[in-house]
Design a protein around this motif. Structure first.
Motif, PDB file in Angstrom:
ATOM      1  N   ILE A 195     -30.925 -27.415 -82.558  1.00  0.00           N
ATOM      2  CA  ILE A 195     -30.909 -26.465 -81.839  1.00  0.00           C
ATOM      3  C   ILE A 195     -31.993 -25.402 -82.084  1.00  0.00           C
ATOM      4  O   ILE A 195     -31.964 -24.990 -83.294  1.00  0.00           O
ATOM      5  N   THR A 196     -32.470 -25.040 -80.961  1.00  0.00           N
ATOM      6  CA  THR A 196     -33.390 -23.598 -81.049  1.00  0.00           C
ATOM      7  C   THR A 196     -32.671 -22.616 -80.006  1.00  0.00           C
ATOM      8  O   THR A 196     -32.586 -22.980 -78.995  1.00  0.00           O
ATOM      9  N   TYR A 197     -32.641 -21.358 -80.417  1.00  0.00           N
ATOM     10  CA  TYR A 197     -32.394 -20.292 -79.507  1.00  0.00           C
ATOM     11  C   TYR A 197     -33.288 -19.263 -79.269  1.00  0.00           C
ATOM     12  O   TYR A 197     -33.827 -18.761 -80.325  1.00  0.00           O
ATOM     13  N   VAL A 242     -24.566 -18.345 -79.863  1.00  0.00           N
ATOM     14  CA  VAL A 242     -25.225 -18.776 -80.805  1.00  0.00           C
ATOM     15  C   VAL A 242     -24.197 -18.627 -82.039  1.00  0.00           C
ATOM     16  O   VAL A 242     -24.154 -19.752 -83.135  1.00  0.00           O
ATOM     17  N   LYS A 261     -34.081 -19.844 -84.766  1.00  0.00           N
ATOM     18  CA  LYS A 261     -33.941 -18.623 -83.766  1.00  0.00           C
ATOM     19  C   LYS A 261     -35.396 -17.893 -83.489  1.00  0.00           C
ATOM     20  O   LYS A 261     -35.958 -17.717 -84.643  1.00  0.00           O
ATOM     21  N   TRP A 273     -25.171 -29.921 -77.974  1.00  0.00           N
ATOM     22  CA  TRP A 273     -25.464 -29.405 -79.102  1.00  0.00           C
ATOM     23  C   TRP A 273     -24.886 -29.740 -80.412  1.00  0.00           C
ATOM     24  O   TRP A 273     -25.482 -29.196 -81.412  1.00  0.00           O
ATOM     25  N   ARG A 331     -23.189 -25.767 -86.776  1.00  0.00           N
ATOM     26  CA  ARG A 331     -24.494 -26.223 -86.280  1.00  0.00           C
ATOM     27  C   ARG A 331     -25.538 -25.106 -86.775  1.00  0.00           C
ATOM     28  O   ARG A 331     -25.391 -24.022 -86.759  1.00  0.00           O
ATOM     29  N   GLU A 359     -22.775 -21.738 -84.414  1.00  0.00           N
ATOM     30  CA  GLU A 359     -22.814 -21.782 -85.879  1.00  0.00           C
ATOM     31  C   GLU A 359     -21.707 -21.949 -86.558  1.00  0.00           C
ATOM     32  O   GLU A 359     -21.303 -22.470 -87.608  1.00  0.00           O
ATOM     33  N   VAL A 417     -29.059 -23.030 -86.126  1.00  0.00           N
ATOM     34  CA  VAL A 417     -29.724 -22.731 -85.104  1.00  0.00           C
ATOM     35  C   VAL A 417     -30.965 -22.228 -85.290  1.00  0.00           C
ATOM     36  O   VAL A 417     -30.914 -21.000 -86.280  1.00  0.00           O
TER      37      VAL A 417
END
Length: 255
Positions: A197-199, A217, A229, A192, A225, A221, A227
């Motif tokens: 990235i996706t969460y 997460v 969401k 990552w 990074r 961050e 993210v």
């Protein structure tokens, strides 16, 4: 199928066989996507277990590398423990990293579906210890001396409400024992840090409660990074409890 659409690789969670993702796979295929669900060897009824985290990493690496070498862009959907596999295994397989080496294809996005998003040197059990819940491990998991592992209450802790009794039994029937040793094995790499990235948060999750998801997460961050969401009002297995909503989220991610 449109050539512009990426291939989807689903990295399954502990206990899950590929068939456990059949509903989600069919929904994604109806969007014109090609879906791959490699069989993880930690999910195997053999006792003692015959594979570990790093075996699973090799399996996923091989699948993704072959797709990338064929010029495919790949989105990797990682469920639960599958996040540990993908985080460790996909370093150097990102689209940009491969482009810099003059190679085609690669991973365009990591999608954590209530997935483990840890950092180098950290195991799943390290995360549980960090958050002060080691006393809950024997209540949630049966890990005998051979380290094979089952959930003590999968209906409540892993799946949660939303399924009929018949569908619940069918879903759990697509599971096998898991090598609990993988829960103690640390990451050696961290993909990552170099791939978008996706969460996908699961708000009613009893296996990775929201404080776990927010912690992971937050760690990404804090490392600088970004993210993307999304949130689903469901438990730890939206692939079966909310497959239609999950497929729509994936459609939005790809858009």
């Amino acid at each position: 199928m449109s050539a512009s659409k990426p291939d989807i690789v689903i990295i399954s969670g502990a206990w899950h066989l590929p068939a456990a993702y059949d509903k989600l796979r069919k929904l994604l295929e109806s969007q014109g996507l090609t879906v791959h669900v490699p069989r993880l060897q930690t999910v195997n009824n053999a006792r003692p277990p015959i594979a570990d985290l790093y075996t699973d990493v090799e399996i996923v690496d091989k699948v993704v590398t072959e797709l990338a070498d064929a010029g495919r862009s790949v989105v990797v959907l990682m469920h639960s423990y599958g996040g540990q596999v993908g985080t460790n295994g996909l370093v150097g397989l990102g689209l940009e990293a491969r482009k810099q080496q003059g190679l085609p294809g690669g991973v365009t996005r990591l999608v954590y579906m209530s997935g483990a998003a840890n950092k180098e040197g950290q195991s799943m059990m390290d995360l549980i210890e960090e958050l002060g819940d080691m006393n809950l491990v024997p209540l949630a998991f049966d890990i005998p001396e051979d380290k094979s592992c089952v959930s003590r209450d999968p209906k409540t802790l892993l799946v949660g409400p939303g399924l009929s009794d018949e569908d619940m039994e069918d879903y759990l029937g697509r599971w096998e024992r898991f090598n609990g040793k993988a829960l103690y094995q640390p990451l050696t790499h961290c993909s990552w840090r170099e791939i978008p990235i996706t969460y996908i948060f699961t708000t009613n999750d009893m296996t990775f409660p929201m404080r776990y998801q927010n912690h992971m997460v937050g760690g990404m961050e804090a490392a600088g990074r970004e993210v993307q969401k999304f949130t689903l009002e469901t438990g730890h297995c939206p692939n079966i409890t909310k497959p239609e909503e999950l497929a729509k989220v994936i459609e939005q991610i790809l858009a």
